[in-house]
Design a protein around this motif. Structure first.
Motif, PDB file in Angstrom:
ATOM      1  N   VAL A 148       0.874  -1.248  -0.389  1.00 30.74           N
ATOM      2  CA  VAL A 148      -0.026   0.449  -0.247  1.00 30.74           C
ATOM      3  C   VAL A 148       0.975   1.625  -0.265  1.00 30.74           C
ATOM      4  CG1 VAL A 148      -1.945   1.534   0.616  1.00 30.74           C
ATOM      5  CG2 VAL A 148      -1.447  -0.862   1.308  1.00 30.74           C
ATOM      6  N   ALA A 149       0.698   1.910  -1.059  1.00 33.21           N
ATOM      7  CA  ALA A 149       1.866   3.834  -1.146  1.00 33.21           C
ATOM      8  C   ALA A 149       0.431   4.487  -0.937  1.00 33.21           C
ATOM      9  CB  ALA A 149       2.270   3.209  -2.270  1.00 33.21           C
ATOM     10  N   ALA A 150       0.808   5.776   0.053  1.00 29.14           N
ATOM     11  CA  ALA A 150       0.622   7.088  -0.216  1.00 29.14           C
ATOM     12  C   ALA A 150       1.078   7.940  -1.260  1.00 29.14           C
ATOM     13  CB  ALA A 150       0.405   7.495   1.491  1.00 29.14           C
ATOM     14  N   LYS A 151       0.403   8.790  -1.532  1.00 30.74           N
ATOM     15  CA  LYS A 151       0.710  10.626  -2.102  1.00 30.74           C
ATOM     16  C   LYS A 151       0.527  10.745  -1.654  1.00 30.74           C
ATOM     17  CE  LYS A 151       1.523  12.263  -6.014  1.00 30.74           C
ATOM     18  NZ  LYS A 151       3.668  11.329  -7.147  1.00 30.74           N
ATOM     19  N   PHE A 152       2.165  11.852  -2.071  1.00 32.54           N
ATOM     20  CA  PHE A 152       1.807  13.529  -1.053  1.00 32.54           C
ATOM     21  C   PHE A 152       2.067  14.447  -1.780  1.00 32.54           C
ATOM     22  CE2 PHE A 152       3.010  10.679   2.406  1.00 32.54           C
ATOM     23  CZ  PHE A 152       2.237  10.713   3.804  1.00 32.54           C
ATOM     24  N   GLU A 153       1.554  15.756  -1.451  1.00 26.71           N
ATOM     25  CA  GLU A 153       1.395  16.663  -2.720  1.00 26.71           C
ATOM     26  C   GLU A 153       2.613  17.121  -3.563  1.00 26.71           C
ATOM     27  OE1 GLU A 153      -0.931  19.967  -0.932  1.00 26.71           O
ATOM     28  OE2 GLU A 153       0.122  20.728  -0.061  1.00 26.71           O
ATOM     29  N   LYS A 154       3.962  17.302  -2.680  1.00 26.88           N
ATOM     30  CA  LYS A 154       4.394  17.689  -3.644  1.00 26.88           C
ATOM     31  C   LYS A 154       6.189  17.087  -3.332  1.00 26.88           C
ATOM     32  CE  LYS A 154       3.958  22.324  -0.908  1.00 26.88           C
ATOM     33  NZ  LYS A 154       5.086  23.307   0.301  1.00 26.88           N
ATOM     34  N   LYS A 155       5.452  15.252  -3.605  1.00 26.31           N
ATOM     35  CA  LYS A 155       6.320  14.209  -3.665  1.00 26.31           C
ATOM     36  C   LYS A 155       6.377  13.827  -5.051  1.00 26.31           C
ATOM     37  CE  LYS A 155       8.561  10.709  -1.453  1.00 26.31           C
ATOM     38  NZ  LYS A 155       8.781   9.497  -0.317  1.00 26.31           N
ATOM     39  N   SER A 156       6.897  13.310  -6.094  1.00 20.87           N
ATOM     40  CA  SER A 156       6.336  13.132  -7.532  1.00 20.87           C
ATOM     41  C   SER A 156       6.435  11.359  -7.060  1.00 20.87           C
ATOM     42  CB  SER A 156       8.034  13.089  -8.053  1.00 20.87           C
ATOM     43  OG  SER A 156       9.045  12.984  -8.234  1.00 20.87           O
ATOM     44  N   SER A 157       7.153  10.958  -6.243  1.00 29.05           N
ATOM     45  CA  SER A 157       7.010   9.201  -6.725  1.00 29.05           C
ATOM     46  C   SER A 157       6.307   9.387  -4.952  1.00 29.05           C
ATOM     47  CB  SER A 157       8.535   8.407  -6.257  1.00 29.05           C
ATOM     48  OG  SER A 157       9.084   8.916  -5.154  1.00 29.05           O
ATOM     49  N   VAL A 158       5.328   7.986  -4.937  1.00 27.86           N
ATOM     50  CA  VAL A 158       4.358   7.133  -3.773  1.00 27.86           C
ATOM     51  C   VAL A 158       5.665   6.979  -2.733  1.00 27.86           C
ATOM     52  CG1 VAL A 158       3.338   6.442  -5.794  1.00 27.86           C
ATOM     53  CG2 VAL A 158       4.826   5.214  -4.950  1.00 27.86           C
ATOM     54  N   THR A 159       4.921   7.200  -1.091  1.00 33.74           N
ATOM     55  CA  THR A 159       5.506   6.811  -0.350  1.00 33.74           C
ATOM     56  C   THR A 159       4.799   5.114   0.520  1.00 33.74           C
ATOM     57  OG1 THR A 159       6.098   8.826   0.579  1.00 33.74           O
ATOM     58  CG2 THR A 159       5.831   7.339   1.740  1.00 33.74           C
ATOM     59  N   PHE A 160       5.394   4.262   0.270  1.00 32.43           N
ATOM     60  CA  PHE A 160       5.424   2.760   0.722  1.00 32.43           C
ATOM     61  C   PHE A 160       4.696   2.828   2.338  1.00 32.43           C
ATOM     62  CE2 PHE A 160       7.016   1.856  -3.257  1.00 32.43           C
ATOM     63  CZ  PHE A 160       5.986   1.244  -3.659  1.00 32.43           C
ATOM     64  N   ILE A 161       3.693   2.546   2.672  1.00 31.25           N
ATOM     65  CA  ILE A 161       3.607   2.918   4.050  1.00 31.25           C
ATOM     66  C   ILE A 161       2.903   1.285   4.857  1.00 31.25           C
ATOM     67  CG2 ILE A 161       2.187   5.034   4.043  1.00 31.25           C
ATOM     68  CD1 ILE A 161       0.081   4.164   3.993  1.00 31.25           C
ATOM     69  N   CYS A 162       2.152   0.257   4.286  1.00 36.34           N
ATOM     70  CA  CYS A 162       2.100  -0.788   4.947  1.00 36.34           C
ATOM     71  C   CYS A 162       2.410  -2.024   3.617  1.00 36.34           C
ATOM     72  CB  CYS A 162       1.482  -0.729   5.527  1.00 36.34           C
ATOM     73  SG  CYS A 162      -0.394  -1.200   4.983  1.00 36.34           S
ATOM     74  N   LEU A 163       2.483  -3.177   4.331  1.00 31.74           N
ATOM     75  CA  LEU A 163       1.842  -4.265   3.143  1.00 31.74           C
ATOM     76  C   LEU A 163       1.102  -5.412   3.912  1.00 31.74           C
ATOM     77  CD1 LEU A 163       3.022  -6.722   1.191  1.00 31.74           C
ATOM     78  CD2 LEU A 163       3.824  -7.507   2.892  1.00 31.74           C
ATOM     79  N   ILE A 164      -0.463  -5.376   3.100  1.00 37.02           N
ATOM     80  CA  ILE A 164      -1.071  -6.215   3.681  1.00 37.02           C
ATOM     81  C   ILE A 164      -1.001  -7.863   2.549  1.00 37.02           C
ATOM     82  CG2 ILE A 164      -3.926  -6.347   3.061  1.00 37.02           C
ATOM     83  CD1 ILE A 164      -3.954  -2.892   3.129  1.00 37.02           C
ATOM     84  N   LYS A 165      -1.264  -8.505   3.701  1.00 35.12           N
ATOM     85  CA  LYS A 165      -1.845 -10.259   3.233  1.00 35.12           C
ATOM     86  C   LYS A 165      -3.095 -10.289   3.570  1.00 35.12           C
ATOM     87  CE  LYS A 165       3.238 -11.431   3.826  1.00 35.12           C
ATOM     88  NZ  LYS A 165       3.492 -12.125   4.370  1.00 35.12           N
ATOM     89  N   VAL A 166      -3.560 -10.688   2.452  1.00 34.40           N
ATOM     90  CA  VAL A 166      -4.964 -10.625   2.620  1.00 34.40           C
ATOM     91  C   VAL A 166      -4.932 -12.777   1.547  1.00 34.40           C
ATOM     92  CG1 VAL A 166      -5.839  -9.911   0.747  1.00 34.40           C
ATOM     93  CG2 VAL A 166      -7.869 -10.632   2.120  1.00 34.40           C
ATOM     94  N   PRO A 167      -6.085 -13.302   2.276  1.00 31.89           N
ATOM     95  CA  PRO A 167      -6.092 -14.699   1.224  1.00 31.89           C
ATOM     96  C   PRO A 167      -7.439 -14.566   0.856  1.00 31.89           C
ATOM     97  CG  PRO A 167      -7.014 -15.367   3.625  1.00 31.89           C
ATOM     98  CD  PRO A 167      -5.906 -13.713   3.710  1.00 31.89           C
ATOM     99  N   ILE A 168      -7.234 -15.398  -1.001  1.00 29.97           N
ATOM    100  CA  ILE A 168      -8.008 -15.213  -2.136  1.00 29.97           C
ATOM    101  C   ILE A 168      -9.018 -16.782  -1.825  1.00 29.97           C
ATOM    102  CG2 ILE A 168      -8.158 -14.884  -4.293  1.00 29.97           C
ATOM    103  CD1 ILE A 168      -7.704 -11.938  -2.089  1.00 29.97           C
ATOM    104  N   SER A 169     -10.239 -16.913  -2.050  1.00 32.97           N
ATOM    105  CA  SER A 169     -10.928 -17.891  -2.282  1.00 32.97           C
ATOM    106  C   SER A 169     -11.944 -17.547  -3.431  1.00 32.97           C
ATOM    107  CB  SER A 169     -11.294 -18.240  -1.647  1.00 32.97           C
ATOM    108  OG  SER A 169     -12.218 -17.974  -0.977  1.00 32.97           O
ATOM    109  N   MET A 170     -13.282 -18.248  -3.679  1.00 27.35           N
ATOM    110  CA  MET A 170     -13.998 -17.895  -4.427  1.00 27.35           C
ATOM    111  C   MET A 170     -15.560 -18.562  -3.748  1.00 27.35           C
ATOM    112  SD  MET A 170     -12.693 -18.721  -8.816  1.00 27.35           S
ATOM    113  CE  MET A 170     -14.145 -17.638  -9.017  1.00 27.35           C
ATOM    114  N   GLU A 171     -16.613 -17.805  -4.277  1.00 27.94           N
ATOM    115  CA  GLU A 171     -18.220 -18.535  -3.671  1.00 27.94           C
ATOM    116  C   GLU A 171     -19.127 -18.244  -4.602  1.00 27.94           C
ATOM    117  OE1 GLU A 171     -18.441 -17.626   0.021  1.00 27.94           O
ATOM    118  OE2 GLU A 171     -17.133 -17.748   1.386  1.00 27.94           O
ATOM    119  N   GLY A 172     -19.611 -19.717  -5.390  1.00 22.17           N
ATOM    120  CA  GLY A 172     -20.511 -19.412  -6.083  1.00 22.17           C
ATOM    121  C   GLY A 172     -19.945 -18.115  -7.436  1.00 22.17           C
ATOM    122  N   GLY A 173     -18.748 -18.494  -8.330  1.00 20.86           N
ATOM    123  CA  GLY A 173     -18.625 -17.716  -8.720  1.00 20.86           C
ATOM    124  C   GLY A 173     -17.599 -16.937  -8.675  1.00 20.86           C
TER     125      GLY A 173
END
Length: 327
Positions: free
Chosen positions: A289-314
């Motif tokens: 996850v990255a945030a944008k600040f008004e005077k910075k051209s590049s993004v700032t990474f703030i956290c890593l989110i891990k989340v499981p992905i599955s499927m239900e009913g398509g």
């Protein structure tokens, strides 16, 4: 890198067209209209390559083996018949299907797809999950998830599009930008506090506005990007418990960033820096996850989110998120 070969056998008609702009597609053997014509009937299954494409592209060809599951007799081939090397052939046994997937980033960073046979939807049968590396640039590293269900007479293709992922992502939490309030100093007596309150009430309107501005803009005041629990859904007539407070999942101290780069603008879309891990235990999305600040051209990474992905009913389903700070 060898020049991409521009012609593949006969290009006359589309046999099967599937795009990740759609959530689900069924592979067919009938001709359909597409902006790119590819005749899969012209492909000789026996002549398809058996050697995986090397990372240095030394064995680059018109059709490239980019992933395989020998035990399942499943192969995935990347086509080099357009300038952007878009389009794949999915093979199950001796049956082949064309999908309009991005598989080559056209950059110096080459990453082959990952593929696994996995019961994604817990129906007792394995599906084929494929993670494709689709974009790489400054502050960008994106993978795309495809799932192919082989239960039907023709494979059914599901894609976790960026729009679906973005919707599911923001449904998991509330996002709040918080400015710390000026707290009363420890040891202040109630009598002193009362006098201060009386003094505050006699201040002019301009002075109050001035103090409010200082609270909001002082570099000494903490600024935080907060991921917190959503309010519980209430039935008609129900009221939220007055003692209820949202659980804070993660808080990023943006004080220094705001001081150096100006105000916080927004988060960058979650699909921008996204990796999938495919294992026998399931599919995990890792979102930087990255945030944008008004005077910075590049993004700032703030956290890593891990989340499981599955499927239900398509439908794709995100599980519980785990947050980890990036510094």
């Amino acid at each position: 890198m060898k020049k991409i070969i521009s012609v593949l056998l006969i290009l006359v008609m589309v046999v099967c067209f599937c795009s990740c702009n759609d959530e689900v597609d069924t592979a067919t053997s009938s001709a359909e209209t597409s902006s790119f014509s590819f005749d899969i009937n012209s492909v000789d299954v026996s002549s398809l390559p058996t050697e995986l494409l090397s990372e240095d592209l030394s064995n680059w060809n018109t059709i490239n083996l980019i992933a395989e599951l020998p035990d399942e007799n499943v192969m995935l081939y990347g086509l080099a018949v357009t300038d952007d090397a878009k389009g794949v052939i999915f093979r199950k046994d001796d049956n082949i299907y064309y999908y309009d997937w991005i598989w080559f980033t056209n950059s110096t960073k080459m990453k082959l797809p990952e593929m696994i046979a996995l019961d994604v939807d817990d129906d007792g049968n394995n599906e084929i999950a494929v993670s494709m590396y689709v974009d790489y640039n400054t502050d960008v590293s994106t993978e795309e998830l495809h799932v192919i269900d082989l239960d039907a007479s023709n494979p059914v293709h599901y894609c976790y599009t960026e729009n679906l992922l973005k919707t599911d992502f923001y449904d998991k939490f509330n996002l709040r930008y918080k400015t710390d309030e000026v707290e009363e100093e420890e040891g202040t007596s109630s009598k002193t506090a009362d006098k201060d309150k009386e003094k505050d009430e006699t201040e002019s309107k301009d002075e109050v506005v001035s103090k409010s501005w200082l609270i909001d803009h002082s570099s000494d005041i903490g600024k935080h990007i907060v991921f917190e629990e959503k309010e519980p859904e209430l039935e008609d007539g129900e009221e939220l418990d007055e003692d209820w407070e949202p659980k804070v999942y993660f808080s990023y101290d943006a004080t220094r960033d705001v001081r150096e780069y100006g105000e916080y603008k927004s988060l960058i879309d979650p699909h921008t820096n996204l990796d999938y891990t495919l294992t026998e235990d399931g599919i995990t999305a890792e979102i930087r996850v990255a945030a944008k600040f008004e005077k910075k051209s590049s993004v700032t990474f703030i956290c890593l989110i891990k989340v499981p992905i599955s499927m239900e009913g398509g439908k794709f389903v995100m599980g519980d998120m785990k947050y980890k700070a990036i510094r």
